[in-house]
Design a protein around this motif. Structure first.
Motif, PDB file in Angstrom:
ATOM      1  N   ASP A 166       0.819  -1.215   0.000  1.00  0.00           N
ATOM      2  CA  ASP A 166       0.000   0.000   0.000  1.00  0.00           C
ATOM      3  C   ASP A 166       0.853   1.265   0.000  1.00  0.00           C
ATOM      4  O   ASP A 166       0.327   2.368  -0.181  1.00  0.00           O
ATOM      5  N   ILE A 167       2.162   1.123   0.205  1.00  0.00           N
ATOM      6  CA  ILE A 167       3.075   2.260   0.201  1.00  0.00           C
ATOM      7  C   ILE A 167       4.130   2.059  -0.881  1.00  0.00           C
ATOM      8  O   ILE A 167       4.789   1.015  -0.939  1.00  0.00           O
ATOM      9  N   VAL A 168       4.291   3.054  -1.730  1.00  0.00           N
ATOM     10  CA  VAL A 168       5.330   3.073  -2.755  1.00  0.00           C
ATOM     11  C   VAL A 168       6.372   4.112  -2.351  1.00  0.00           C
ATOM     12  O   VAL A 168       6.021   5.234  -1.964  1.00  0.00           O
ATOM     13  N   THR A 186      -7.640  -1.847  -4.375  1.00  0.00           N
ATOM     14  CA  THR A 186      -7.532  -3.027  -3.514  1.00  0.00           C
ATOM     15  C   THR A 186      -6.093  -3.512  -3.498  1.00  0.00           C
ATOM     16  O   THR A 186      -5.584  -3.999  -4.506  1.00  0.00           O
ATOM     17  N   THR A 187      -5.434  -3.389  -2.345  1.00  0.00           N
ATOM     18  CA  THR A 187      -4.012  -3.713  -2.244  1.00  0.00           C
ATOM     19  C   THR A 187      -3.783  -5.219  -2.236  1.00  0.00           C
ATOM     20  O   THR A 187      -4.412  -5.934  -1.446  1.00  0.00           O
ATOM     21  N   PRO A 188      -2.884  -5.730  -3.094  1.00  0.00           N
ATOM     22  CA  PRO A 188      -2.537  -7.163  -3.055  1.00  0.00           C
ATOM     23  C   PRO A 188      -1.850  -7.516  -1.735  1.00  0.00           C
ATOM     24  O   PRO A 188      -1.385  -6.639  -0.997  1.00  0.00           O
ATOM     25  N   GLU A 189      -1.769  -8.803  -1.451  1.00  0.00           N
ATOM     26  CA  GLU A 189      -1.107  -9.267  -0.234  1.00  0.00           C
ATOM     27  C   GLU A 189       0.368  -8.884  -0.247  1.00  0.00           C
ATOM     28  O   GLU A 189       1.011  -8.867  -1.295  1.00  0.00           O
ATOM     29  N   SER A 190       0.908  -8.564   0.931  1.00  0.00           N
ATOM     30  CA  SER A 190       2.327  -8.230   1.038  1.00  0.00           C
ATOM     31  C   SER A 190       3.167  -9.405   0.572  1.00  0.00           C
ATOM     32  O   SER A 190       2.751 -10.567   0.678  1.00  0.00           O
ATOM     33  N   ARG A 191       4.395  -9.112   0.100  1.00  0.00           N
ATOM     34  CA  ARG A 191       5.221 -10.191  -0.448  1.00  0.00           C
ATOM     35  C   ARG A 191       6.683  -9.765  -0.563  1.00  0.00           C
ATOM     36  O   ARG A 191       7.004  -8.576  -0.575  1.00  0.00           O
ATOM     37  N   VAL A 226      -1.578  -5.581 -10.908  1.00  0.00           N
ATOM     38  CA  VAL A 226      -1.214  -4.469 -11.788  1.00  0.00           C
ATOM     39  C   VAL A 226      -1.394  -3.148 -11.055  1.00  0.00           C
ATOM     40  O   VAL A 226      -2.455  -2.891 -10.463  1.00  0.00           O
ATOM     41  N   LEU A 227      -0.357  -2.303 -11.092  1.00  0.00           N
ATOM     42  CA  LEU A 227      -0.393  -0.983 -10.474  1.00  0.00           C
ATOM     43  C   LEU A 227      -0.384   0.067 -11.580  1.00  0.00           C
ATOM     44  O   LEU A 227       0.554   0.150 -12.369  1.00  0.00           O
ATOM     45  N   THR A 235      -2.630   3.451  -8.498  1.00  0.00           N
ATOM     46  CA  THR A 235      -3.822   2.688  -8.145  1.00  0.00           C
ATOM     47  C   THR A 235      -3.695   1.228  -8.554  1.00  0.00           C
ATOM     48  O   THR A 235      -3.358   0.932  -9.707  1.00  0.00           O
ATOM     49  N   TRP A 236      -3.988   0.322  -7.621  1.00  0.00           N
ATOM     50  CA  TRP A 236      -4.053  -1.101  -7.934  1.00  0.00           C
ATOM     51  C   TRP A 236      -5.350  -1.376  -8.685  1.00  0.00           C
ATOM     52  O   TRP A 236      -6.425  -0.959  -8.249  1.00  0.00           O
ATOM     53  N   ILE A 237      -5.245  -2.056  -9.840  1.00  0.00           N
ATOM     54  CA  ILE A 237      -6.424  -2.344 -10.651  1.00  0.00           C
ATOM     55  C   ILE A 237      -6.529  -3.845 -10.881  1.00  0.00           C
ATOM     56  O   ILE A 237      -5.535  -4.571 -10.900  1.00  0.00           O
ATOM     57  N   SER A 238      -7.759  -4.327 -11.030  1.00  0.00           N
ATOM     58  CA  SER A 238      -7.972  -5.748 -11.311  1.00  0.00           C
ATOM     59  C   SER A 238      -7.714  -6.000 -12.785  1.00  0.00           C
ATOM     60  O   SER A 238      -7.947  -5.133 -13.636  1.00  0.00           O
ATOM     61  N   GLN A 239      -7.213  -7.189 -13.100  1.00  0.00           N
ATOM     62  CA  GLN A 239      -6.877  -7.517 -14.473  1.00  0.00           C
ATOM     63  C   GLN A 239      -7.275  -8.957 -14.777  1.00  0.00           C
ATOM     64  O   GLN A 239      -6.772  -9.888 -14.152  1.00  0.00           O
ATOM     65  N   LYS A 240      -8.201  -9.138 -15.694  1.00  0.00           N
ATOM     66  CA  LYS A 240      -8.609 -10.481 -16.095  1.00  0.00           C
ATOM     67  C   LYS A 240      -7.556 -11.063 -17.030  1.00  0.00           C
ATOM     68  O   LYS A 240      -7.000 -10.376 -17.884  1.00  0.00           O
TER      69      LYS A 240
END
Length: 299
Positions: A166-168, A186-191, A226-227, A235-240
């Motif tokens: 969530d932080i860049v 919607t932030t992806p899981e940390s990794r 995808v950011l 912004t985090w976006i969903s990608q099919k």
């Protein structure tokens, strides 16, 4: 050591059926290093540079090696100035004759570095430019050089725990400044120990794989995210995605862009496959299998 290249002079399309590769594993001087950083450098982008890593469980060895892609030769690079401590998990970035190396981890002394070291290729001289507001020390993150001269840093491990996406963090190479930005969506899981590539046409950062827990491997989800870098904030976006092949979770792999494709190769989790992910509007997966004169792609 396994060392090879893929001939990407052919066109990539949905009808791709094979990719030629050439083994370079018989070359002399190949460094046997683990979790080293790498970057393409030089005025003609024809030199592959490795930074740090561990060798045989130790860190007392050469800091930088280079591979000349024109002459197919490995060399160690002698550098001067304030030499950085050797560490692993660094993702160096090359910009206008300068190499920037941030962070890293030494598992012998448990140190997480937040130093930012810069190598000037005119004199091969190191300068430490760490600032008081630099991000906390980390390894296993991703980095990317943006068109405005900022270097983006995202994710990774801090004190053995993955940090949120969530932080860049942005380092301004023009003005020598650090800043951070909270992302939207919607932030992806940390990794940690994942990969990223830039889709310059759409101004997007695409991340893949990684683990959310170092002690007990847990694949971070979603595997691909995808950011959007064109929005403010990012912004985090969903990608099919499409394709009959579902890629495995990967860790400690590599990712590179060739034309409209992201090529993922080798990993600590899956080491027998090379994957191809289409970065076109179709976002379609391809799997490349086999290890003979050609890899055979299966949609």
């Amino acid at each position: 050591m396994i060392f090879f290249y893929i001939d990407c002079s052919m066109s990539f399309s949905s009808s791709i059926d094979s990719i030629p590769y050439t083994s370079l594993s018989n070359l002399s001087g190949i460094p046997s290093i683990d979790v080293a950083g790498s970057s393409v450098v030089g005025p003609y982008n024809d030199i592959i540079l490795t930074f740090g890593g561990s060798y045989g469980g130790s860190y007392g060895y050469q800091l930088i090696y280079t591979f000349d892609t024109k002459n197919s030769t490995w060399n160690s690079l002698t550098t001067y100035g304030i030499l950085p401590p050797i560490r692993k998990g660094v993702r160096p970035v090359f910009s206008y004759g300068r190499l920037y190396a941030f962070g890293g981890f030494n598992n012998f002394n448990g140190a997480y570095y937040n130093s930012l070291d810069m190598l000037d290729f005119r004199f091969f001289n190191w300068t430490n430019i760490t600032l008081s507001n630099a991000p906390s020390g980390r390894d296993g993150y991703v980095s990317a050089l943006l068109s405005d001269g900022n270097i983006l840093y995202l994710g990774g491990y801090v004190s053995g725990k993955t940090v949120g996406l969530d932080i860049v963090y942005l380092y301004d190479t023009n003005n020598n400044l650090w800043q951070n930005m909270s992302t939207a969506g919607t932030t992806p899981e940390s990794r940690g120990y994942f990969t990223s590539v830039l889709n310059l046409k759409k101004n997007r950062l695409i991340i893949y794989g990684g683990e959310s827990n170092r002690v007990y491997y847990h694949a971070a989800v979603p595997t691909l995210a995808v950011l959007d870098l064109s929005s403010n904030p990012f912004t985090w976006i969903s990608q099919k995605v499409s394709g009959n092949f579902i890629p495995p979770h990967l860790l400690l792999h590599t990712a590179n862009v060739v034309h409209n494709y992201m090529i993922l190769a080798y990993a600590a989790v899956v080491s027998t496959a090379i994957l191809i992910y289409g970065l076109s509007a179709f976002y379609k997966w391809y799997k490349v299998t086999g290890f003979s004169n050609k890899f055979v792609a299966t949609p």
